[in-house]
Design an enzyme around this catalytic site. Structure first.
Site, PDB file in Angstrom:
ATOM      1  NE  ARG A  19      44.684  50.701  33.324  1.00  0.00           N
ATOM      2  CZ  ARG A  19      44.564  51.446  34.398  1.00  0.00           C
ATOM      3  NH1 ARG A  19      45.573  51.659  35.205  1.00  0.00           N
ATOM      4  NH2 ARG A  19      43.413  52.018  34.689  1.00  0.00           N
ATOM      5  CG  HIS A  58      48.682  56.414  36.584  1.00  0.00           C
ATOM      6  ND1 HIS A  58      47.575  57.008  37.150  1.00  0.00           N
ATOM      7  CD2 HIS A  58      48.462  55.085  36.660  1.00  0.00           C
ATOM      8  CE1 HIS A  58      46.732  56.079  37.559  1.00  0.00           C
ATOM      9  NE2 HIS A  58      47.252  54.898  37.280  1.00  0.00           N
TER      10      HIS A  58
END
Length: 121
Positions: free
Chosen positions: A76, A81
């Site tokens: 995740r 990011h």
């Protein structure tokens, strides 16, 4: 907003795993990689799963050490990011081969928790 209990997060995880399984059903990698909507949907599901996994208490994570909680949460983080560097082969392999197996483990957790709830009545 009221605090959610652990079962709500577990059911979220199962729902998004079901979505991934259904989105990629009868699909080969080539079709996946060329279908932007499915790619984005699977990535989003993995993000939500990873976020929900972070809400699983430590005692439950320790009780089921064979479930890759840390890896799901880490995926995740990478997806959130590194939006310009998503490794879609890894996303595909996770979606197609790992999620169906991991889903079974989360179903066991829910069964265990619900069994405890019934026994405490």
């Amino acid at each position: 907003m009221p605090k959610r209990d652990i079962k709500a997060f577990l059911y979220d995880i199962l729902e998004y795993m079901d979505d991934i399984i259904n989105f990629t059903k009868n699909m080969e990698y080539e079709e996946f990689i060329n279908n932007k909507a499915i790619k984005y949907a699977v990535v989003r599901c993995l993000e939500v799963i990873g976020e929900a996994v972070k809400k699983i208490p430590k005692d439950i994570r320790e009780k089921y050490p064979h479930i890759p909680f840390k890896e799901l949460a880490g995926m995740r983080d990478k997806l959130i990011h590194q939006y310009f560097g998503v490794d879609y082969l890894t996303v595909w392999e996770t979606a197609k081969y790992e999620i169906p197996e991991i889903k079974k483990e989360f179903e066991k957790i829910i069964k265990d928790i619900e069994g405890k709830d019934e026994n405490s009545l």
